[in-house]
Design a protein around this motif. Sequence first.
Motif, PDB file in Angstrom:
ATOM      1  N   ILE A  51       0.832  -1.210   0.000  1.00 40.32           N
ATOM      2  CA  ILE A  51       0.000   0.000   0.000  1.00 40.32           C
ATOM      3  C   ILE A  51       0.870   1.265   0.000  1.00 40.32           C
ATOM      4  O   ILE A  51       0.495   2.276  -0.587  1.00 40.32           O
ATOM      5  N   ASN A  52       2.030   1.220   0.646  1.00 40.40           N
ATOM      6  CA  ASN A  52       2.850   2.427   0.775  1.00 40.40           C
ATOM      7  C   ASN A  52       3.934   2.577  -0.285  1.00 40.40           C
ATOM      8  O   ASN A  52       4.545   3.637  -0.379  1.00 40.40           O
ATOM      9  N   ASP A  53       4.189   1.526  -1.077  1.00 42.93           N
ATOM     10  CA  ASP A  53       5.226   1.638  -2.098  1.00 42.93           C
ATOM     11  C   ASP A  53       4.833   2.657  -3.155  1.00 42.93           C
ATOM     12  O   ASP A  53       3.667   2.743  -3.558  1.00 42.93           O
ATOM     13  N   LYS A  54       5.827   3.423  -3.578  1.00 44.33           N
ATOM     14  CA  LYS A  54       5.599   4.413  -4.622  1.00 44.33           C
ATOM     15  C   LYS A  54       6.318   3.969  -5.894  1.00 44.33           C
ATOM     16  O   LYS A  54       7.430   3.458  -5.841  1.00 44.33           O
ATOM     17  N   VAL A  55       5.653   4.146  -7.003  1.00 46.37           N
ATOM     18  CA  VAL A  55       6.213   3.852  -8.308  1.00 46.37           C
ATOM     19  C   VAL A  55       6.175   5.150  -9.099  1.00 46.37           C
ATOM     20  O   VAL A  55       5.102   5.733  -9.274  1.00 46.37           O
ATOM     21  N   LYS A  56       7.329   5.587  -9.497  1.00 43.69           N
ATOM     22  CA  LYS A  56       7.455   6.853 -10.231  1.00 43.69           C
ATOM     23  C   LYS A  56       6.822   8.002  -9.460  1.00 43.69           C
ATOM     24  O   LYS A  56       6.098   8.828 -10.005  1.00 43.69           O
ATOM     25  N   GLY A  57       7.042   8.006  -8.133  1.00 39.38           N
ATOM     26  CA  GLY A  57       6.604   9.096  -7.280  1.00 39.38           C
ATOM     27  C   GLY A  57       5.175   9.031  -6.796  1.00 39.38           C
ATOM     28  O   GLY A  57       4.745   9.857  -6.004  1.00 39.38           O
ATOM     29  N   GLU A  58       4.397   8.058  -7.240  1.00 35.49           N
ATOM     30  CA  GLU A  58       2.996   7.936  -6.819  1.00 35.49           C
ATOM     31  C   GLU A  58       2.755   6.583  -6.179  1.00 35.49           C
ATOM     32  O   GLU A  58       3.376   5.599  -6.562  1.00 35.49           O
ATOM     33  N   LYS A  59       1.826   6.555  -5.201  1.00 35.15           N
ATOM     34  CA  LYS A  59       1.468   5.270  -4.598  1.00 35.15           C
ATOM     35  C   LYS A  59       0.904   4.365  -5.685  1.00 35.15           C
ATOM     36  O   LYS A  59       0.058   4.776  -6.467  1.00 35.15           O
ATOM     37  N   PHE A  60       1.405   3.128  -5.709  1.00 36.86           N
ATOM     38  CA  PHE A  60       0.979   2.192  -6.740  1.00 36.86           C
ATOM     39  C   PHE A  60      -0.390   1.607  -6.381  1.00 36.86           C
ATOM     40  O   PHE A  60      -1.330   1.710  -7.136  1.00 36.86           O
ATOM     41  N   PHE A  61      -0.468   0.973  -5.215  1.00 34.21           N
ATOM     42  CA  PHE A  61      -1.744   0.501  -4.685  1.00 34.21           C
ATOM     43  C   PHE A  61      -2.225   1.549  -3.695  1.00 34.21           C
ATOM     44  O   PHE A  61      -1.422   2.209  -3.049  1.00 34.21           O
ATOM     45  N   THR A  62      -3.539   1.688  -3.541  1.00 33.52           N
ATOM     46  CA  THR A  62      -4.085   2.658  -2.598  1.00 33.52           C
ATOM     47  C   THR A  62      -4.811   1.924  -1.485  1.00 33.52           C
ATOM     48  O   THR A  62      -5.010   0.710  -1.543  1.00 33.52           O
ATOM     49  N   SER A  63      -5.253   2.679  -0.483  1.00 33.96           N
ATOM     50  CA  SER A  63      -6.003   2.071   0.617  1.00 33.96           C
ATOM     51  C   SER A  63      -7.305   1.435   0.102  1.00 33.96           C
ATOM     52  O   SER A  63      -7.801   0.488   0.698  1.00 33.96           O
ATOM     53  N   LYS A  64      -7.828   1.922  -1.021  1.00 32.00           N
ATOM     54  CA  LYS A  64      -9.033   1.304  -1.622  1.00 32.00           C
ATOM     55  C   LYS A  64      -8.759  -0.127  -2.074  1.00 32.00           C
ATOM     56  O   LYS A  64      -9.677  -0.926  -2.173  1.00 32.00           O
ATOM     57  N   ASP A  65      -7.498  -0.441  -2.350  1.00 35.62           N
ATOM     58  CA  ASP A  65      -7.112  -1.782  -2.795  1.00 35.62           C
ATOM     59  C   ASP A  65      -6.883  -2.749  -1.640  1.00 35.62           C
ATOM     60  O   ASP A  65      -6.768  -3.951  -1.854  1.00 35.62           O
ATOM     61  N   SER A  66      -6.801  -2.234  -0.396  1.00 32.17           N
ATOM     62  CA  SER A  66      -6.335  -3.059   0.728  1.00 32.17           C
ATOM     63  C   SER A  66      -7.189  -4.298   0.973  1.00 32.17           C
ATOM     64  O   SER A  66      -6.643  -5.388   1.164  1.00 32.17           O
ATOM     65  N   LEU A  67      -8.508  -4.178   0.972  1.00 34.90           N
ATOM     66  CA  LEU A  67      -9.344  -5.360   1.205  1.00 34.90           C
ATOM     67  C   LEU A  67      -9.213  -6.372   0.078  1.00 34.90           C
ATOM     68  O   LEU A  67      -9.147  -7.578   0.317  1.00 34.90           O
ATOM     69  N   THR A  68      -9.153  -5.877  -1.146  1.00 37.98           N
ATOM     70  CA  THR A  68      -8.973  -6.775  -2.294  1.00 37.98           C
ATOM     71  C   THR A  68      -7.653  -7.515  -2.181  1.00 37.98           C
ATOM     72  O   THR A  68      -7.575  -8.715  -2.444  1.00 37.98           O
ATOM     73  N   ILE A  69      -6.607  -6.802  -1.775  1.00 34.27           N
ATOM     74  CA  ILE A  69      -5.296  -7.421  -1.626  1.00 34.27           C
ATOM     75  C   ILE A  69      -5.336  -8.497  -0.544  1.00 34.27           C
ATOM     76  O   ILE A  69      -4.867  -9.619  -0.738  1.00 34.27           O
ATOM     77  N   LEU A  70      -5.939  -8.191   0.604  1.00 35.85           N
ATOM     78  CA  LEU A  70      -6.029  -9.185   1.683  1.00 35.85           C
ATOM     79  C   LEU A  70      -6.872 -10.395   1.285  1.00 35.85           C
ATOM     80  O   LEU A  70      -6.567 -11.524   1.667  1.00 35.85           O
ATOM     81  N   GLU A  71      -7.938 -10.173   0.513  1.00 43.50           N
ATOM     82  CA  GLU A  71      -8.779 -11.284   0.064  1.00 43.50           C
ATOM     83  C   GLU A  71      -7.994 -12.278  -0.784  1.00 43.50           C
ATOM     84  O   GLU A  71      -8.351 -13.443  -0.863  1.00 43.50           O
ATOM     85  N   GLN A  72      -6.907 -11.797  -1.403  1.00 50.39           N
ATOM     86  CA  GLN A  72      -6.117 -12.682  -2.247  1.00 50.39           C
ATOM     87  C   GLN A  72      -5.315 -13.697  -1.440  1.00 50.39           C
ATOM     88  O   GLN A  72      -4.708 -14.600  -2.001  1.00 50.39           O
ATOM     89  N   ASN A  73      -5.348 -13.581  -0.100  1.00 51.73           N
ATOM     90  CA  ASN A  73      -4.762 -14.622   0.743  1.00 51.73           C
ATOM     91  C   ASN A  73      -5.511 -15.936   0.594  1.00 51.73           C
ATOM     92  O   ASN A  73      -4.999 -16.989   0.966  1.00 51.73           O
ATOM     93  N   SER A  74      -6.738 -15.880   0.066  1.00 53.95           N
ATOM     94  CA  SER A  74      -7.494 -17.117  -0.126  1.00 53.95           C
ATOM     95  C   SER A  74      -7.096 -17.826  -1.424  1.00 53.95           C
ATOM     96  O   SER A  74      -7.626 -18.894  -1.729  1.00 53.95           O
ATOM     97  N   ASN A  75      -6.141 -17.256  -2.173  1.00 59.46           N
ATOM     98  CA  ASN A  75      -5.628 -17.950  -3.355  1.00 59.46           C
ATOM     99  C   ASN A  75      -5.076 -19.306  -2.942  1.00 59.46           C
ATOM    100  O   ASN A  75      -4.582 -19.460  -1.830  1.00 59.46           O
ATOM    101  N   PRO A  76      -5.106 -20.265  -3.851  1.00 65.57           N
ATOM    102  CA  PRO A  76      -4.461 -21.548  -3.527  1.00 65.57           C
ATOM    103  C   PRO A  76      -2.947 -21.354  -3.369  1.00 65.57           C
ATOM    104  O   PRO A  76      -2.400 -20.325  -3.773  1.00 65.57           O
TER     105      PRO A  76
END
Length: 162
Positions: A51-76
């Motif tokens: 969430i905090n990494d910046k790519v070319k000076g801008e946050k790549f993922f945002t806090s809006k992505d956080s739940l989606t990112i955590l849900e991916q823990n259910s991947n096999p």
Amino acid sequence: MQDSLDVFKNRPNAIMFCQELKKITIEIPIKRKDGLVFPPIPGNIYIGNLINDKVKGEKFFTSKDSLTILEQNSNPEKIEIDKSLSEKINSTTFEIELEKRKNGKEYNFYNLSIPIFSLDRQKAFVELEHHCGSLCGSGKGIYLKKINGKWKIVETWRTWIS
């Protein structure tokens, strides 16, 4: 292909590529009473790093992505790449390569993670590892963005080296 991995069957001395993608577990860091936070388990990543990494000076993922990112823990734990692609590359499995290592045989292969996607599925993070011997190898983090319908690497960095 954009990263110039030499894994295609028609290339002499092509490197093996694992036909299964491995899971990256996304963790939430736990701060100890003394304020220390241990690094994530190898092969895992803290959500705050994404969430905090910046790519070319801008946050790549945002806090809006956080739940989606955590849900991916259910991947096999692993996903096999499509057979139409695995037929074009020198494919192997992590288990085969691990057995070579245990038996003292030479090994040289790439292993890619299951992508972690943003909420809008237009951004992704993967890790690529190259294993080439007991004291030979490296890993890199790769941020990708879908531009004009195609995935493009927008930033890479080394995550480990041996």
